[in-house]
Design an enzyme around this catalytic site. Structure first.
Site, PDB file in Angstrom:
ATOM      1  N   LEU A 237      20.249  20.013   1.071  1.00  0.00           N
ATOM      2  CA  LEU A 237      20.022  20.978   2.147  1.00  0.00           C
ATOM      3  C   LEU A 237      20.979  20.778   3.323  1.00  0.00           C
ATOM      4  O   LEU A 237      21.258  19.655   3.723  1.00  0.00           O
ATOM      5  CB  LEU A 237      18.575  20.858   2.656  1.00  0.00           C
ATOM      6  CG  LEU A 237      17.480  21.061   1.609  1.00  0.00           C
ATOM      7  CD1 LEU A 237      16.108  20.947   2.258  1.00  0.00           C
ATOM      8  CD2 LEU A 237      17.622  22.401   0.897  1.00  0.00           C
TER       9      LEU A 237
ATOM     10  N   GLU B 258      22.480  23.083   7.143  1.00  0.00           N
ATOM     11  CA  GLU B 258      21.993  23.991   8.196  1.00  0.00           C
ATOM     12  C   GLU B 258      21.750  25.418   7.688  1.00  0.00           C
ATOM     13  O   GLU B 258      20.904  26.125   8.216  1.00  0.00           O
ATOM     14  CB  GLU B 258      22.994  24.033   9.365  1.00  0.00           C
ATOM     15  CG  GLU B 258      22.800  22.928  10.379  1.00  0.00           C
ATOM     16  CD  GLU B 258      21.423  22.923  11.049  1.00  0.00           C
ATOM     17  OE1 GLU B 258      20.945  24.004  11.448  1.00  0.00           O
ATOM     18  OE2 GLU B 258      20.828  21.844  11.155  1.00  0.00           O
TER      19      GLU B 258
ATOM     20  N   HIS C 177      20.475  26.314   4.763  1.00  0.00           N
ATOM     21  CA  HIS C 177      19.111  26.344   4.213  1.00  0.00           C
ATOM     22  C   HIS C 177      18.088  26.289   5.347  1.00  0.00           C
ATOM     23  O   HIS C 177      17.078  26.998   5.320  1.00  0.00           O
ATOM     24  CB  HIS C 177      18.864  25.138   3.307  1.00  0.00           C
ATOM     25  CG  HIS C 177      19.744  25.077   2.100  1.00  0.00           C
ATOM     26  ND1 HIS C 177      20.711  24.117   1.934  1.00  0.00           N
ATOM     27  CD2 HIS C 177      19.780  25.847   0.984  1.00  0.00           C
ATOM     28  CE1 HIS C 177      21.316  24.290   0.763  1.00  0.00           C
ATOM     29  NE2 HIS C 177      20.779  25.334   0.169  1.00  0.00           N
TER      30      HIS C 177
ATOM     31  N   GLN D 171      22.037  28.133 -14.630  1.00  0.00           N
ATOM     32  CA  GLN D 171      23.056  28.895 -13.909  1.00  0.00           C
ATOM     33  C   GLN D 171      24.403  28.179 -13.833  1.00  0.00           C
ATOM     34  O   GLN D 171      25.317  28.650 -13.158  1.00  0.00           O
ATOM     35  CB  GLN D 171      22.550  29.291 -12.522  1.00  0.00           C
ATOM     36  CG  GLN D 171      22.357  28.154 -11.535  1.00  0.00           C
ATOM     37  CD  GLN D 171      21.647  28.625 -10.273  1.00  0.00           C
ATOM     38  OE1 GLN D 171      20.458  28.847 -10.263  1.00  0.00           O
ATOM     39  NE2 GLN D 171      22.395  28.774  -9.189  1.00  0.00           N
TER      40      GLN D 171
ATOM     41  N   GLY E 154      20.854  33.432   1.631  1.00  0.00           N
ATOM     42  CA  GLY E 154      21.985  33.490   2.557  1.00  0.00           C
ATOM     43  C   GLY E 154      23.030  34.499   2.101  1.00  0.00           C
ATOM     44  O   GLY E 154      23.259  34.673   0.897  1.00  0.00           O
TER      45      GLY E 154
HETATM   46  O1  PAF Z   1      21.328  29.859  -4.075  1.00  0.00           O
HETATM   47  C1  PAF Z   1      20.823  28.913  -4.727  1.00  0.00           C
HETATM   48  O2  PAF Z   1      20.695  27.780  -4.254  1.00  0.00           O
HETATM   49  C2  PAF Z   1      20.358  29.161  -6.150  1.00  0.00           C
HETATM   50  O3  PAF Z   1      21.189  30.041  -6.803  1.00  0.00           O
HETATM   51  C3  PAF Z   1      18.886  29.609  -6.244  1.00  0.00           C
HETATM   52  C4  PAF Z   1      18.668  30.941  -5.572  1.00  0.00           C
HETATM   53  C5  PAF Z   1      17.988  28.546  -5.595  1.00  0.00           C
HETATM   54  C6  PAF Z   1      18.484  29.731  -7.704  1.00  0.00           C
HETATM   55  O4  PAF Z   1      18.631  28.541  -8.393  1.00  0.00           O
END
Ligand code: PAF
Length: 282
Positions: free
Chosen positions: A33, A35, A37, A61, A147
């Site tokens: 994490l 700023e 987030h 992903q 974001g």
């Molecule tokens: O933006 C992210 O951190 C990721 O793509 C998410 C939305 C948490 C999905 O894994």
């Protein structure tokens, strides 16, 4: 802050809040994490009764040659940050409960997922849409916060929410930047000092092109050239996936300005892939 690892328990906990008429804001993350987030969490807290966050580094992903194994993980600090920001519920599932054996259902957004980053990261947006839909079904948020830095992600999630009738408001929040303009990203931690300096060219080129358009030179080709030139002058940028002007809804490259436009860039600094964008309301 309640830390929950089991989907069924997270679902029941969130449902109890909803039944009491409380709104739930949700900030899904992959941890590490920063700023950016924290700004999403603060926005959620200001707009909802309850804020839920999640930490899950989603293997689906990441492509086979991408950075899943080395993706920054800092779980103790992440928990502390979530607690300091007064997150009410932190959902932190293990991979085996999210993708148990014989898991085989995927969300494919279609055309949008093949544009921009999708051309260079096949399967990425299917992975994002699949995990986000699962998280939405578990948390049942009133609003979900993302974001703007990951612009294509926000467009694909909005599309999924619309197409699949999720009753969720997708809230897109401004990109949080370092003092030199570099968009905050967990991947910035991969950069060495020189690469970190070089990376500031991304926002500089976006700003130059945006200033040019705002000053009345509304030729997308010129804006593209200006961005590509600025990037090419930075020796430590090793590759440019794209840098151009796009329709913010279809994500197609445009040749004529009409309505809002998206300036978007994806480059490689050494082995680190960085993206950023600026939206111009015309
Ligand atoms: O933006 C992210 O951190 C990721 O793509 C998410 C939305 C948490 C999905 O894994």
């Amino acid at each position: 802050m309640e830390i929950i690892r089991i989907p069924r328990i997270a679902l029941d906990t969130c449902r109890k809040h909803l039944l009491k008429g409380r709104s739930i804001g949700f900030v899904p993350t992959m941890g590490a994490l920063h700023e950016g987030h924290l700004s999403l969490i603060r926005r959620s807290r200001s707009e909802n009764d309850i804020t839920a966050g999640s930490i899950f580094v989603n293997p689906m992903q990441f492509g086979p040659s991408e950075d899943f194994d080395k993706y920054p993980r800092d779980i103790e600090n992440d928990i502390r940050k979530m607690r300091d920001e007064e997150v009410d519920i932190l959902f932190m599932p293990d991979r085996s409960v999210i993708y148990p054996e014989r898991f085989s259902t995927y969300i494919n957004i279609g055309e949008l997922s093949g544009k921009l980053c999708g051309r260079f990261r096949p399967g990425h947006f299917t992975g994002v849409a699949t995990i986000v839909s699962k998280l939405f079904n578990i948390i049942n948020p009133t609003r979900a916060y993302f974001g703007q830095k990951d612009f294509q992600q926000t467009v694909t999630i909005k599309k999924m929410v619309k197409d699949l009738n999720f009753n969720i408001d997708v809230v897109v929040c401004p990109t949080v930047r370092e003092p030199d303009g570099l968009a905050m990203s967990s991947r910035n931690t991969y950069l060495n000092e020189e690469q970190r300096k070089a990376a500031s060219v991304i926002f500089k080129c976006l700003t130059k092109a945006s200033d040019m358009i705002k000053s009345g030179i509304i030729n997308p080709e010129q804006a593209k050239e200006l961005m590509l030139k600025a990037i090419s002058e930075e020796a430590l940028i090793t590759d440019t996936d794209y840098a151009s002007v796009y329709d913010p809804e279809t994500l197609d490259e445009i040749t004529e300005m009409s309505g809002d436009v998206l300036l978007a860039v994806a480059v490689q600094v050494g082995t680190t892939r960085l993206i950023d964008n600026v939206l111009i309301n015309m």
